[in-house]
Scaffold this active site. Structure first.
Site, PDB file in Angstrom:
ATOM      1  CG  LEU A  20      -9.075 102.225  70.172  1.00  0.00           C
ATOM      2  CD1 LEU A  20      -8.393 101.574  68.977  1.00  0.00           C
ATOM      3  CD2 LEU A  20      -8.053 102.463  71.279  1.00  0.00           C
ATOM      4  CG  ASP A  21      -9.374 109.041  72.824  1.00  0.00           C
ATOM      5  OD1 ASP A  21     -10.547 108.810  73.118  1.00  0.00           O
ATOM      6  OD2 ASP A  21      -8.526 109.446  73.641  1.00  0.00           O
ATOM      7  N   PRO A  22     -10.030 109.130  68.400  1.00  0.00           N
ATOM      8  CG  PRO A  22     -11.460 110.729  67.484  1.00  0.00           C
ATOM      9  CD  PRO A  22     -11.046 110.119  68.799  1.00  0.00           C
ATOM     10  NE  ARG A  45      -8.415 110.892  76.109  1.00  0.00           N
ATOM     11  CZ  ARG A  45      -9.518 111.514  76.520  1.00  0.00           C
ATOM     12  NH1 ARG A  45      -9.490 112.802  76.788  1.00  0.00           N
ATOM     13  NH2 ARG A  45     -10.639 110.848  76.682  1.00  0.00           N
TER      14      ARG A  45
END
Length: 389
Positions: A73-75, A326
């Protein structure tokens, strides 16, 4: 010896920490816990009998609980992050192939280098014409089996080098980032957020002129005739070469489609640390660009408006492996004749793990072991059938 606990469980990752940091936090707690003490002892005994050659090859002499995650997971993202302990890490690969459910918020009016609001602004675009109806219509083209181009901030390899490394060094990728087949099983609007009626805002930091030049090629911003500022980039701007000397901070924890474990990390500490740097700033000649040559400053009618007064939409989607939320946000902006980037992301489901049902709350691990230990043990016990099959 007491029972050795190993298997799978899931946590609810909070925002602002990387998936790699989540592993380190869990190790810090698990290494000194009573629950995983038998695992530590078994690992110590195993190392005592391994050959001298293996001991010399071992990079990390410390004995820590072996933990990995399946599907980064992205930050900035929150939600389900599946963790494997011990032998459970061998089963993490299975979760990269399963479907995932996300709830994402997309902010219109600008594009960034990272496709999210943690990146630098590349361009702004009018978005007053963007309505829920237009978004609903545009979403039709993103359902089913589609082709999607991954973002430059991804861990996919090109010529043996990860894409984010090209971005960090300010270098052009050797060739066009190819689109990949993905499947969107479900995609719907959960909520339309009118301009001024939400908490989200576009980033204020603007990209340097050479970063925008690279974006023309890599991010395909130049392909959209509706993007203001495209024609204002002069020939002299296009000749600018990126300088690797100027850096900026950027968290690089986007390792979609790859299992990460603490045993054999696939990314260097530099690449996964929030302080990782990316090249940026000055043109090759060392002179600052003129206001007229900067695409973000070349459209007075856009700049005159409050850049934070833009609409947003919250979406829910069920997608297959390899899908980049994204990229969807970026592509949706162009599909409605504007620009867009992701400003919030929650993974609500991955495989059989559902947020709010069989997922450990991250804050619990900072509490007394009597709080989190029974929950972790129960979740791992429930995963044993998959480990033994």
């Amino acid at each position: 010896m007491s029972k050795i606990v190993e298997g799978l469980f899931a946590i609810n990752k909070p925002p602002s920490i990387s998936s790699a940091q989540a592993i380190r936090d869990l190790q810090r707690v698990f290494n000194t816990s009573a629950l995983f003490a038998p695992w530590i002892e078994a690992e110590r005994a195993r190392r005592d009998v391994e050959s001298q050659r293996q001991r010399k090859r071992r990079r990390d002499k410390r004995i820590q609980v072996k933990i990995g995650h399946g599907g980064t997971l992205d930050p900035m993202a929150t939600g389900v992050l599946i963790m494997g302990v011990g032998k459970g890490t061998k089963r993490l690969q299975n979760f990269l192939e399963c479907t995932k459910t996300y709830e994402a918020t997309v902010l219109f009016g600008a594009a960034t280098d990272s496709y999210d609001t943690k990146g630098k602004l590349l361009r702004r675009a009018p978005c007053e014409h963007v309505t829920r109806a237009k978004v609903e219509e545009a979403l039709k083209r993103f359902r089913g089996k589609i082709m999607q181009r991954p973002p430059i901030y991804s861990a996919l390899r090109m010529d043996g080098k990860r894409l984010y490394e090209y971005a960090r060094e300010g270098k052009e990728v050797p060739r066009e980032i190819e689109e990949r087949p993905v499947e969107v099983k479900e995609l719907e609007v959960l909520e339309w957020l009118n301009a001024g009626a939400h908490e989200y805002s576009l980033p204020e930091e603007e990209a340097e002129i050479e970063a925008i030049y690279l974006a023309e090629k890599v991010l395909h911003l130049g392909d959209s005739p509706d993007v203001p500022g495209k024609e204002e980039m002069g020939a002299s701007d296009r000749e600018i070469q990126p300088s690797p000397r100027a850096k900026r901070k950027r968290s690089l924890d986007d390792v979609e489609d790859e299992v990460v474990t603490n045993k054999r990390p696939t990314l260097s500490q530099e690449a996964t640390d929030p302080s990782t740097l990316m090249s940026g700033a000055l043109p090759a000649n060392g002179n600052e660009e003129s206001p007229e040559s900067h695409p973000l400053k070349s459209s007075p009618e856009v700049k005159a408006k409050d850049p934070s007064f833009v609409p947003a939409v919250r979406l829910r989607m069920n997608v297959t492996s390899g899908f980049y939320v994204r990229s969807l946000a970026h592509d949706l902006g162009e599909a409605v004749g504007s620009l867009a980037c992701m400003c919030a992301l929650v993974r609500t489901r991955q495989g059989d793990y559902d947020l709010g049902k069989n997922v450990l709350e991250y804050g619990d691990i900072e509490k007394d072991e009597s709080v989190w230990s029974p929950r972790v043990e129960a979740l791992i016990e429930a995963s044993q059938h998959s480990i033994e099959s």
